[in-house]
Design an enzyme around this catalytic site. Structure first.
Site, PDB file in Angstrom:
ATOM      1  N   ARG A 102       0.872  -1.187   0.000  1.00 16.44           N
ATOM      2  CA  ARG A 102       0.000   0.000   0.000  1.00 16.44           C
ATOM      3  C   ARG A 102       0.898   1.223   0.000  1.00 16.44           C
ATOM      4  O   ARG A 102       1.688   1.417   0.925  1.00 16.44           O
ATOM      5  CB  ARG A 102      -0.915   0.002   1.225  1.00 16.44           C
ATOM      6  CG  ARG A 102      -1.666   1.304   1.393  1.00 16.44           C
ATOM      7  CD  ARG A 102      -2.757   1.243   2.438  1.00 16.44           C
ATOM      8  NE  ARG A 102      -3.882   0.469   1.969  1.00 16.44           N
ATOM      9  CZ  ARG A 102      -5.131   0.605   2.438  1.00 16.44           C
ATOM     10  NH1 ARG A 102      -5.401   1.494   3.377  1.00 16.44           N
ATOM     11  NH2 ARG A 102      -6.109  -0.141   1.964  1.00 16.44           N
ATOM     12  N   HIS A 129      -7.381   0.649  -6.347  1.00 17.12           N
ATOM     13  CA  HIS A 129      -7.586  -0.187  -5.161  1.00 17.12           C
ATOM     14  C   HIS A 129      -8.237  -1.504  -5.626  1.00 17.12           C
ATOM     15  O   HIS A 129      -9.401  -1.773  -5.337  1.00 17.12           O
ATOM     16  CB  HIS A 129      -8.480   0.561  -4.161  1.00 17.12           C
ATOM     17  CG  HIS A 129      -8.453   0.011  -2.773  1.00 17.12           C
ATOM     18  ND1 HIS A 129      -7.690  -1.080  -2.404  1.00 17.12           N
ATOM     19  CD2 HIS A 129      -9.116   0.396  -1.644  1.00 17.12           C
ATOM     20  CE1 HIS A 129      -7.876  -1.329  -1.119  1.00 17.12           C
ATOM     21  NE2 HIS A 129      -8.726  -0.453  -0.639  1.00 17.12           N
ATOM     22  N   GLN A 132     -10.171  -4.032  -3.226  1.00 24.18           N
ATOM     23  CA  GLN A 132     -11.457  -3.509  -2.784  1.00 24.18           C
ATOM     24  C   GLN A 132     -12.556  -3.877  -3.783  1.00 24.18           C
ATOM     25  O   GLN A 132     -13.652  -4.298  -3.409  1.00 24.18           O
ATOM     26  CB  GLN A 132     -11.361  -1.980  -2.649  1.00 24.18           C
ATOM     27  CG  GLN A 132     -12.648  -1.312  -2.247  1.00 24.18           C
ATOM     28  CD  GLN A 132     -13.063  -1.671  -0.838  1.00 24.18           C
ATOM     29  OE1 GLN A 132     -12.292  -1.524   0.097  1.00 24.18           O
ATOM     30  NE2 GLN A 132     -14.285  -2.153  -0.656  1.00 24.18           N
ATOM     31  N   ASP A 223     -17.207   7.169  -1.379  1.00 21.02           N
ATOM     32  CA  ASP A 223     -15.939   7.069  -0.642  1.00 21.02           C
ATOM     33  C   ASP A 223     -15.655   8.469  -0.098  1.00 21.02           C
ATOM     34  O   ASP A 223     -16.303   9.455  -0.508  1.00 21.02           O
ATOM     35  CB  ASP A 223     -14.837   6.590  -1.609  1.00 21.02           C
ATOM     36  CG  ASP A 223     -13.479   6.400  -0.922  1.00 21.02           C
ATOM     37  OD1 ASP A 223     -13.429   6.321   0.320  1.00 21.02           O
ATOM     38  OD2 ASP A 223     -12.458   6.327  -1.656  1.00 21.02           O
ATOM     39  N   CYS A 263     -16.401   1.800   0.637  1.00 18.91           N
ATOM     40  CA  CYS A 263     -15.211   0.992   0.932  1.00 18.91           C
ATOM     41  C   CYS A 263     -14.805   1.097   2.393  1.00 18.91           C
ATOM     42  O   CYS A 263     -14.151   0.202   2.913  1.00 18.91           O
ATOM     43  CB  CYS A 263     -14.063   1.402   0.018  1.00 18.91           C
ATOM     44  SG  CYS A 263     -13.652   3.144   0.134  1.00 18.91           S
ATOM     45  N   ARG A 291     -13.847  -8.508   1.855  1.00 16.52           N
ATOM     46  CA  ARG A 291     -12.418  -8.285   1.600  1.00 16.52           C
ATOM     47  C   ARG A 291     -11.636  -9.550   1.943  1.00 16.52           C
ATOM     48  O   ARG A 291     -10.718  -9.949   1.233  1.00 16.52           O
ATOM     49  CB  ARG A 291     -11.887  -7.109   2.444  1.00 16.52           C
ATOM     50  CG  ARG A 291     -12.513  -5.748   2.167  1.00 16.52           C
ATOM     51  CD  ARG A 291     -12.168  -5.238   0.796  1.00 16.52           C
ATOM     52  NE  ARG A 291     -10.738  -5.223   0.564  1.00 16.52           N
ATOM     53  CZ  ARG A 291      -9.915  -4.232   0.957  1.00 16.52           C
ATOM     54  NH1 ARG A 291     -10.398  -3.159   1.557  1.00 16.52           N
ATOM     55  NH2 ARG A 291      -8.616  -4.274   0.696  1.00 16.52           N
TER      56      ARG A 291
HETATM   57  N1  NVA Z   1      -9.902   6.704  -1.370  1.00 14.88           N
HETATM   58  C1  NVA Z   1      -9.512   6.305  -0.030  1.00 14.88           C
HETATM   59  C2  NVA Z   1      -9.740   4.840   0.143  1.00 14.88           C
HETATM   60  C3  NVA Z   1      -9.394   4.308   1.507  1.00 14.88           C
HETATM   61  C4  NVA Z   1      -9.647   2.851   1.633  1.00 14.88           C
HETATM   62  C5  NVA Z   1      -8.066   6.659   0.202  1.00 14.88           C
HETATM   63  O1  NVA Z   1      -7.242   6.434  -0.691  1.00 14.88           O
HETATM   64  O2  NVA Z   1      -7.758   7.154   1.272  1.00 14.88           O
HETATM   65  N1   CP Z   2     -11.310  -0.076   2.473  1.00 15.97           N
HETATM   66  C1   CP Z   2     -10.059  -0.150   2.894  1.00 15.97           C
HETATM   67  O1   CP Z   2      -9.105  -0.394   2.131  1.00 15.97           O
HETATM   68  O2   CP Z   2      -9.915   0.045   4.242  1.00 15.97           O
HETATM   69  P1   CP Z   2      -8.557   0.193   5.020  1.00 15.97           P
HETATM   70  O3   CP Z   2      -7.939   1.504   4.632  1.00 15.97           O
HETATM   71  O4   CP Z   2      -8.935   0.163   6.482  1.00 15.97           O
HETATM   72  O5   CP Z   2      -7.640  -0.948   4.663  1.00 15.97           O
END
Ligand code: NVA
Ligand code: CP
Length: 305
Positions: A102, A129, A132, A223, A263, A291
């Site tokens: 990540r 993502h 997800q 989101d 998400c 997930r």
């Molecule tokens: N769009 C959000 C998703 C988090 C799971 C982010 O990147 O922070």
């Molecule tokens: N939806 C998602 O990826 O959640 P986290 O950021 O908690 O992993």
């Protein structure tokens, strides 16, 4: 599925139509206990951003397969002190069987994948993502049976989640409508790619009109308005995004059996109201659970177990 063994999944579009549906069906079998694959392999988690769902679901998925997990926290490993990705990737490749990353830049995940022979999974970047979206499509499949021809509307920021929904939805034959404020549309290259993938008749619509986008939709998705790394612009975004809030009034335009997806984590009172999140159309908890099943299926296929 042998053809997935050893592969990198950096984008949801790295999967073919057949592979995507195979993973969804396999995830369903893992969830119901019909399939119980085993592996004693080791997964590395290299997360430069916060995570609850992805971190825990990957860890539990690997434990359920019989494998182990190492947390490569950048704060206590040399990557955080600037060791080049090219070097780190070649070292991790010698210890681990699979790596989930990540990070901010998609380019960094691509570099890891280029320099490590083991499978590399995108656990969220600023661009996509993919894990997800596997869970999202699994949740839709559970709710509707067949998902091809259904309409999924995403309302809010044209971000990483919107990008993977566009690509994954197009691949699965789901119509994807994305409604964002002017200036916050999804990446044009991703939209073009989604249109090319939607050869099976799925419709891709990008608009700034949230009501038209939600009209008759079977799933309404949102989101956060400011993703990780965009916190500085969060306050300036709020008034611009207000018309894109998923609330009871907006849901009134969706199909009467429509489900609500997010998400998570959510900012209640911003992109979604408490009433919708806790309402009877909400499937966000099943979606988060999925997930685990989707990623267990992905890990098993990439590890060949
Ligand atoms: N769009 C959000 C998703 C988090 C799971 C982010 O990147 O922070
Ligand atoms: N939806 C998602 O990826 O959640 P986290 O950021 O908690 O992993």
């Amino acid at each position: 599925m042998k053809q997935l063994q050893g592969r990198d999944i950096l984008s949801i579009a790295d999967l073919s139509f057949e592979e995507l549906y195979y993973l969804l069906d396999f995830a369903q079998k893992l969830k119901s206990g019909v399939e119980k694959p085993k592996s004693n392999k080791v997964l590395g988690l290299l997360f430069y951003k916060a995570s609850t769902r992805t971190r825990v679901s990957f860890t539990v998925a690997m434990y359920r397969l019989g494998g182990q997990v190492i947390d490569l926290n950048p704060k206590v490993t040399q990557v955080g002190r600037g060791e080049p990705i090219e070097d780190t990737a070649r070292i991790l490749d010698r210890y681990l069987d699979i790596l989930s990353i990540r990070t901010f830049a998609q380019k960094d995940i691509q570099t890891f994948a280029e320099y490590a022979e083991i499978p590399v999974i995108n656990a969220l970047s600023d661009l996509e993502h993919p894990c997800q979206i596997l869970a999202d499509l699994l949740t839709m499949q559970e709710c509707f049976g067949s998902i091809a021809g259904k309409t999924l509307t995403y309302v809010g920021d044209g971000n990483n989640v919107a990008h993977s929904l566009l690509l994954g939805g197009a691949l699965a034959g789901v119509n994807v409508r994305v409604a964002t404020p002017e200036g916050y549309q999804p990446d044009t290259a991703i939209v073009e790619q989604a249109k090319k993938l939607a050869t099976n008749g799925a419709e891709i619509v990008i608009t700034d009109d949230p009501i038209a986008a939600v009209e008759g939709a079977h799933a309404v998705y949102t989101d956060v308005w400011a993703s990780m790394g965009q916190e500085d612009s969060a306050n300036t975004r709020i008034p611009l995004f207000q018309p894109y809030q998923v609330n009871d009034e907006l849901m009134g335009h969706a199909d009467s059996d429509a489900i609500v997806l997010h998400c998570l984590p959510a900012h209640r009172g911003e992109e979604i109201t408490n009433s919708v999140m806790e309402g009877k159309q909400s499937r966000v908890w099943d979606q988060a659970e999925n997930r685990l099943h989707a990623q267990q299926a992905l890990l098993a296929c990439l590890l060949g177990c």
